[in-house]
Design an enzyme around this catalytic site. Structure first.
Site, short mmCIF file in Angstrom:
data_model
loop_
_atom_site.label_atom_id
_atom_site.label_comp_id
_atom_site.label_asym_id
_atom_site.label_seq_id
_atom_site.Cartn_x
_atom_site.Cartn_y
_atom_site.Cartn_z
N GLU A 39 0.85 -1.19 0.00
CA GLU A 39 0.00 0.00 0.00
C GLU A 39 0.89 1.25 0.00
O GLU A 39 1.90 1.30 0.70
CB GLU A 39 -0.88 -0.01 1.25
CG GLU A 39 -1.84 1.16 1.36
CD GLU A 39 -2.67 1.12 2.64
OE1 GLU A 39 -3.70 1.79 2.68
OE2 GLU A 39 -2.26 0.41 3.60
N LYS A 103 -9.85 2.02 -2.40
CA LYS A 103 -10.03 1.42 -1.08
C LYS A 103 -11.40 1.77 -0.49
O LYS A 103 -11.76 2.94 -0.37
CB LYS A 103 -8.91 1.90 -0.15
CG LYS A 103 -8.89 1.24 1.23
CD LYS A 103 -7.69 1.75 2.01
CE LYS A 103 -7.57 1.10 3.39
NZ LYS A 103 -6.40 1.63 4.13
N CYS A 137 -5.37 -3.26 2.54
CA CYS A 137 -5.12 -3.16 3.98
C CYS A 137 -6.35 -3.40 4.86
O CYS A 137 -6.75 -4.54 5.06
CB CYS A 137 -4.47 -1.80 4.29
SG CYS A 137 -3.55 -1.76 5.85
#
Length: 246
Positions: A39, A103, A137
């Site tokens: 990331e 995300k 994540c």
């Protein structure tokens, strides 16, 4: 599909230095079909000014994908065409074309939701015969969003996941592989940035939850494994749990 994981010690807010180092690390696994980076691999998480470098980083990904004749996946702090800030996971092919996933689960406890706009769409890409779900994540903690509806064969998780919660990272990656009967590729960074320690623990798991490639903790490293679709499909036929899913 030969998949390489690149566990990198990110230099906080130093994109040029990070990209130069990543090119060297990818050279260690030449001949791979896919390289997976962490990331915000070029800047570090939530760095001031990171959004200004988004297009430059994407151009680097396109250049390296062409040079390696492979796809590259990794997330970038990026402004979209409306000027909105996104934590955007790019999947770039050797011909320069790309897909992306924004995300969805922003880490509000670190203020990520104050900087970025959440994406709303799940994204699955196909590369060299493997269907890949793109995730970033904190998405790892939310199994409903990543549930396999028979539409993918592997999940890519790219992360800046703190060392203090490494057991959670390791446990949930294995859980996602087992419950979704798929390969899981988890790539985390190492080092200490902005006072937070990262241990890496990057790994490739098969659908049994077994480790087929890994990088040593607390070390910059690369590793590679084959995502074997014949083995995966045979397992799914022998033990068809996905057909009984809620």
């Amino acid at each position: 599909m030969k998949t390489a994981i690149i566990q990198h010690a990110i230099q906080w807010g130093q994109p040029a230095a990070n990209l130069q180092e990543l090119s060297k690390l990818m050279n260690q696994q030449q001949g791979s079909d896919l390289f997976v980076l962490s990331e915000t691999f070029a800047t570090g998480f939530m760095t001031e000014g990171a959004l200004a470098d988004g297009n430059t980083i994407l151009d680097w990904m396109r250049h390296e994908a062409h040079r390696q004749e492979a796809a590259i996946a990794g997330s970038v702090a990026f402004r979209d065409d409306k000027g909105l800030a996104r934590n955007r996971l790019f999947f770039v092919r050797p011909d320069g074309t790309y897909d992306y996933y924004d995300k969805h689960h922003l880490f509000s406890m670190a203020g990520e939701a104050d900087t970025y706009v959440a994406g709303q769409q799940r994204v699955v890409v196909t590369w060299r015969g493997v269907r890949l779900l793109l995730q970033v994540c904190y998405d790892l903690r939310f199994p409903v969003f990543s549930r396999n509806h028979g539409d993918y064969d592997a999940i890519l998780y790219v992360a800046n996941w703190p060392k203090s919660r490494r057991e959670v990272w390791q446990t949930l990656l294995k859980a996602r592989a087992l419950e979704n009967q798929c390969y899981v590729v988890g790539v985390n960074c190492v080092g200490c940035t902005s006072g937070v320690d990262y241990s890496g623990d990057s790994v490739i798991l098969d659908a049994y939850g077994r480790t087929i490639a890994s990088c040593p903790a607390d070390s910059q490293a690369t590793a590679v494994a084959e995502l074997d679709m014949e083995k995966l499909n045979l397992f799914r036929q022998k033990f068809p749990v996905l057909s009984d899913a809620d």
